[in-house]
Design a protein around this motif. Structure first.
Motif, PDB file in Angstrom:
ATOM      1  N   TRP A  99       0.825  -1.214   0.000  1.00  0.00           N
ATOM      2  CA  TRP A  99       0.000   0.000   0.000  1.00  0.00           C
ATOM      3  C   TRP A  99       0.863   1.270   0.000  1.00  0.00           C
ATOM      4  O   TRP A  99       0.426   2.311  -0.478  1.00  0.00           O
ATOM      5  CB  TRP A  99      -0.950  -0.018   1.187  1.00  0.00           C
ATOM      6  CG  TRP A  99      -2.094  -0.955   0.959  1.00  0.00           C
ATOM      7  CD1 TRP A  99      -3.274  -0.684   0.331  1.00  0.00           C
ATOM      8  CD2 TRP A  99      -2.147  -2.327   1.327  1.00  0.00           C
ATOM      9  NE1 TRP A  99      -4.066  -1.790   0.282  1.00  0.00           N
ATOM     10  CE2 TRP A  99      -3.415  -2.826   0.901  1.00  0.00           C
ATOM     11  CE3 TRP A  99      -1.288  -3.200   1.990  1.00  0.00           C
ATOM     12  CZ2 TRP A  99      -3.804  -4.136   1.101  1.00  0.00           C
ATOM     13  CZ3 TRP A  99      -1.669  -4.510   2.192  1.00  0.00           C
ATOM     14  CH2 TRP A  99      -2.926  -4.968   1.748  1.00  0.00           C
ATOM     15  N   ARG A 152      -2.106   6.508   1.854  1.00  0.00           N
ATOM     16  CA  ARG A 152      -1.756   5.595   2.957  1.00  0.00           C
ATOM     17  C   ARG A 152      -1.933   6.272   4.313  1.00  0.00           C
ATOM     18  O   ARG A 152      -1.934   5.602   5.355  1.00  0.00           O
ATOM     19  CB  ARG A 152      -0.328   5.098   2.801  1.00  0.00           C
ATOM     20  CG  ARG A 152       0.750   6.155   2.981  1.00  0.00           C
ATOM     21  CD  ARG A 152       2.131   5.556   2.758  1.00  0.00           C
ATOM     22  NE  ARG A 152       3.191   6.549   2.894  1.00  0.00           N
ATOM     23  CZ  ARG A 152       3.774   6.855   4.049  1.00  0.00           C
ATOM     24  NH1 ARG A 152       3.413   6.246   5.171  1.00  0.00           N
ATOM     25  NH2 ARG A 152       4.737   7.768   4.090  1.00  0.00           N
ATOM     26  N   LEU A 187      -7.366  -0.150   3.924  1.00  0.00           N
ATOM     27  CA  LEU A 187      -6.442  -0.635   2.912  1.00  0.00           C
ATOM     28  C   LEU A 187      -7.231  -1.440   1.882  1.00  0.00           C
ATOM     29  O   LEU A 187      -7.444  -2.637   2.042  1.00  0.00           O
ATOM     30  CB  LEU A 187      -5.355  -1.516   3.540  1.00  0.00           C
ATOM     31  CG  LEU A 187      -4.598  -0.948   4.748  1.00  0.00           C
ATOM     32  CD1 LEU A 187      -3.586  -1.970   5.251  1.00  0.00           C
ATOM     33  CD2 LEU A 187      -3.894   0.357   4.389  1.00  0.00           C
TER      34      LEU A 187
END
Length: 447
Positions: free
Chosen positions: A281, A403, A419
């Motif tokens: 991610w 993020r 996520l």
């Protein structure tokens, strides 16, 4: 090229096992009528009757799923066999007159005048009512719940679905073979199947719900009232855009041919804001920022593409921490026990908050960016949600996924990070339409 065209209907070449990624571990599961039910549609008009109600085309053999990994393996056929699907088993959906999903189902064809519908129990009664509602007096079909005579099962960890023993029907999951081998026992009591397979495939109750959520697949009541394209049914092989009229077709066809899909159902992992964001991610964040130093890495997707086993490994890392360099298990010292307790508390907290229908709100601008469709998989913080594509990197908006995001669930004031990831069966998505990119565009991009 995976697909060729004949008379306007796509025909796909068979793919090999390696092209679908790693399999889940070996095991089996039997679904009692409280989990899945089996309905029968039988009679001279069975095919015609169902053809007017389902999103798939019963006049054509079902297309096998398209593998994500298009590169053929160098392994010999004995080690990388062609994956064969049962043409008598297909996935499909039933829609209402407004084009909204009533339920999904596995449709088994026994004969030209007899079909069995393997349906999640939470939508079986709704489907039974739906079928009877559209049965006309002159329609020569008998509709019945046969769950007391026919049972649904599943086997994990194999792609060998041929050679069904007497009294059984078998076929790899037509949505994706990594979801397991589907089984119907048509002539045996429900406890016959476990005794038949237990030596090679141990009993693993509850696995299916975990696996399908890791794989980003919603079922039954989770789909009710939503559209086929928003829930990715066309990517799961459940929708034909070449067949004639059927109930709810207008909205589905219009969305496919002229509309823009602005939200899609997908799996999402929730973590505490203090938890370190895993590298996949971090890279996704950099891709969405347009970081030029990533050009040599050849990352094409704005979000991680993950198989179900990879998701399981990632979740273990997030929930329990990684192992030491020498591979030895961490000792159960005070810090590790504390970590276990914190993660258990987080899982319980999210399970209590993340109920179906709960809105996912971005704290940065207080806008709703998604809605929970399915509660988290058991023992995890992975759930299914319908997410706005412009907020996860697939739209043309100016708010890409970050993020460093912070979200809350409904009225709950607790903050989390989300996520999102793409299951391997997702195609490349055109950000301007929210649909799969056409083959010509993919070839142009790769040339």
């Amino acid at each position: 090229s995976i697909a060729v065209y004949e008379k306007g209907v796509p025909k796909r070449k068979m793919a090999t096992a390696s092209q679908f990624g790693r399999l889940w571990g070996r095991g089996h599961e039997t679904f009692t009528p409280s989990l899945r039910r089996v309905l029968s549609v039988k009679g001279d008009s069975a095919t015609t009757f169902l053809q007017g109600l389902v999103t798939s085309d019963l006049d054509e053999k079902p297309l096998p799923p398209v593998p994500r990994n298009f590169e053929a393996s160098d392994a010999p056929p004995s080690e990388d066999p062609v994956v064969e699907f049962n043409p008598m088993l297909r996935s499909t959906c039933f829609l209402d007159n407004k084009g909204r999903i009533v339920t999904d189902a596995f449709l088994w064809k026994r004969t030209d005048d007899h079909y069995l519908l393997d349906v999640p129990a939470n939508s079986a009664n709704t489907l039974l009512t739906h079928l009877k509602q559209y049965k006309l007096r002159r329609t020569k079909v008998d509709i019945a719940d046969v769950s007391d005579k026919v049972a649904s099962h599943i086997i994990y960890g194999t792609l060998n679905a041929g050679g069904s023993p007497p009294g059984y029907m078998t076929g790899l999951d037509p949505r994706n073979p990594n979801m397991g081998m589907r089984v119907l026992s048509t002539e045996h009591p429900i406890d016959h199947f476990p005794n038949l397979v237990a030596s090679g495939f141990p009993k693993v109750p509850g696995t299916y719900n975990v696996l399908r959520k890791f794989s980003g697949i919603a079922e039954g009541a989770e789909l009710k009232g939503k559209t086929a394209l928003e829930t990715n049914q066309e990517w799961l092989g459940s929708v034909s855009f070449h067949k004639g009229c059927y109930l709810g077709q207008e909205l589905t066809a219009r969305s496919h041919f002229t509309g823009v899909i602005r939200k899609r159902l997908m799996p999402v992992i929730l973590i505490d804001v203090e938890t370190e964001v895993p590298r996949p991610w971090v890279l996704a964040h950099q891709v969405q920022e347009g970081r030029s130093e990533l050009d040599d890495i050849k990352i094409q997707s704005p979000l991680p593409n993950l198989s179900s086993p990879a998701v399981g490994a990632m979740l273990t890392m997030l929930m329990m921490g990684s192992t030491s360099d020498d591979g030895e298990e961490k000792k159960k010292d005070d810090d590790f026990i504390r970590l276990e307790q914190e993660m258990t508390s987080l899982v319980d907290e999210i399970h209590n908050s993340a109920v179906s229908g709960t809105k996912i709100i971005d704290i940065a601008d207080e806008k709703t960016i998604g809605q929970i469709v399915s509660t988290p998989a058991a023992g995890s913080t992975i759930l299914l949600a319908q997410m706005r594509l412009d907020r996860i990197g697939f739209g043309t908006g100016k708010t890409p996924w970050s993020r460093l995001n912070r979200i809350r669930l409904g009225d709950n004031e607790k903050e989390y990070r989300y996520l999102p990831y793409l299951p391997l069966w997702w195609p490349d998505v055109d950000p301007s339409t929210g649909k799969a990119k056409v083959e010509e565009e993919k070839q142009l991009e790769e040339s």
